[in-house]
Design a protein around this motif. Structure first.
Motif, PDB file in Angstrom:
ATOM      1  N   MET A 187       0.849  -1.174   0.000  1.00 24.42           N
ATOM      2  CA  MET A 187       0.000   0.000   0.000  1.00 24.42           C
ATOM      3  C   MET A 187       0.890   1.230   0.000  1.00 24.42           C
ATOM      4  N   THR A 188       0.549   2.194  -0.821  1.00 25.89           N
ATOM      5  CA  THR A 188       1.333   3.421  -0.884  1.00 25.89           C
ATOM      6  C   THR A 188       0.589   4.548  -0.186  1.00 25.89           C
ATOM      7  N   LEU A 189       1.344   5.484   0.282  1.00 27.05           N
ATOM      8  CA  LEU A 189       0.789   6.628   0.983  1.00 27.05           C
ATOM      9  C   LEU A 189       0.543   7.742  -0.022  1.00 27.05           C
ATOM     10  N   ASP A 190      -0.674   8.236  -0.102  1.00 27.48           N
ATOM     11  CA  ASP A 190      -1.044   9.279  -1.041  1.00 27.48           C
ATOM     12  C   ASP A 190      -0.422  10.608  -0.602  1.00 27.48           C
ATOM     13  N   HIS A 191       0.338  11.239  -1.490  1.00 29.93           N
ATOM     14  CA  HIS A 191       1.012  12.492  -1.146  1.00 29.93           C
ATOM     15  C   HIS A 191       0.017  13.618  -0.879  1.00 29.93           C
ATOM     16  N   ARG A 192      -1.164  13.547  -1.458  1.00 28.03           N
ATOM     17  CA  ARG A 192      -2.183  14.561  -1.170  1.00 28.03           C
ATOM     18  C   ARG A 192      -2.628  14.456   0.284  1.00 28.03           C
ATOM     19  N   LEU A 193      -2.661  13.228   0.816  1.00 25.06           N
ATOM     20  CA  LEU A 193      -3.029  13.025   2.215  1.00 25.06           C
ATOM     21  C   LEU A 193      -1.984  13.656   3.132  1.00 25.06           C
ATOM     22  N   ILE A 194      -0.724  13.486   2.803  1.00 28.10           N
ATOM     23  CA  ILE A 194       0.358  14.049   3.613  1.00 28.10           C
ATOM     24  C   ILE A 194       0.211  15.566   3.721  1.00 28.10           C
ATOM     25  N   GLU A 195      -0.137  16.208   2.635  1.00 29.50           N
ATOM     26  CA  GLU A 195      -0.276  17.660   2.634  1.00 29.50           C
ATOM     27  C   GLU A 195      -1.423  18.131   3.527  1.00 29.50           C
ATOM     28  N   LEU A 196      -2.421  17.277   3.750  1.00 32.48           N
ATOM     29  CA  LEU A 196      -3.574  17.641   4.578  1.00 32.48           C
ATOM     30  C   LEU A 196      -3.360  17.364   6.060  1.00 32.48           C
ATOM     31  N   LEU A 197      -2.484  16.420   6.375  1.00 35.40           N
ATOM     32  CA  LEU A 197      -2.264  16.046   7.768  1.00 35.40           C
ATOM     33  C   LEU A 197      -1.454  17.106   8.508  1.00 35.40           C
ATOM     34  N   VAL A 198      -1.795  17.301   9.770  1.00 32.10           N
ATOM     35  CA  VAL A 198      -1.040  18.187  10.656  1.00 32.10           C
ATOM     36  C   VAL A 198      -0.751  17.442  11.952  1.00 32.10           C
ATOM     37  N   CYS A 199       0.152  17.958  12.716  1.00 32.45           N
ATOM     38  CA  CYS A 199       0.490  17.363  14.005  1.00 32.45           C
ATOM     39  C   CYS A 199      -0.736  17.395  14.912  1.00 32.45           C
ATOM     40  N   PRO A 200      -1.102  16.274  15.524  1.00 30.10           N
ATOM     41  CA  PRO A 200      -2.260  16.260  16.415  1.00 30.10           C
ATOM     42  C   PRO A 200      -2.037  17.027  17.718  1.00 30.10           C
ATOM     43  N   VAL A 201      -0.801  17.349  18.029  1.00 30.98           N
ATOM     44  CA  VAL A 201      -0.494  18.059  19.267  1.00 30.98           C
ATOM     45  C   VAL A 201      -0.561  19.569  19.060  1.00 30.98           C
ATOM     46  N   CYS A 202       0.187  20.079  18.068  1.00 31.64           N
ATOM     47  CA  CYS A 202       0.286  21.530  17.880  1.00 31.64           C
ATOM     48  C   CYS A 202      -0.394  22.038  16.613  1.00 31.64           C
ATOM     49  N   LYS A 203      -0.891  21.133  15.798  1.00 35.44           N
ATOM     50  CA  LYS A 203      -1.544  21.462  14.511  1.00 35.44           C
ATOM     51  C   LYS A 203      -0.566  22.063  13.504  1.00 35.44           C
TER      52      LYS A 203
END
Length: 65
Positions: free
Chosen positions: A1-17
């Protein structure tokens, strides 16, 4: 399974955002997402980022001059 690069751009740190940076191993496979502000690394397991604070590993502190 590959990680979608568009998903990476949407994710932020759950602690500090704040932004996350994708880290790869020697074979260029995604291994973790790191937050420079909180010095945490969130693992990627079977192509899925585990965005839980208690699952993150602390990053080493940068050397002090």
């Amino acid at each position: 399974m590959t990680l979608d690069h568009r998903l990476i751009e949407l994710l932020v740190c759950p602690v500090c955002k704040g932004p996350l940076e994708l880290q790869r191993d020697a074979q260029m496979r995604p291994t973790e997402l790191t937050c420079a502000a909180d010095r945490l690394a969130f693992p990627i397991v079977d192509g899925v980022p585990v965005m839980l604070e208690h699952e993150a590993r602390p990053l080493e502190a940068p050397p002090t001059p």
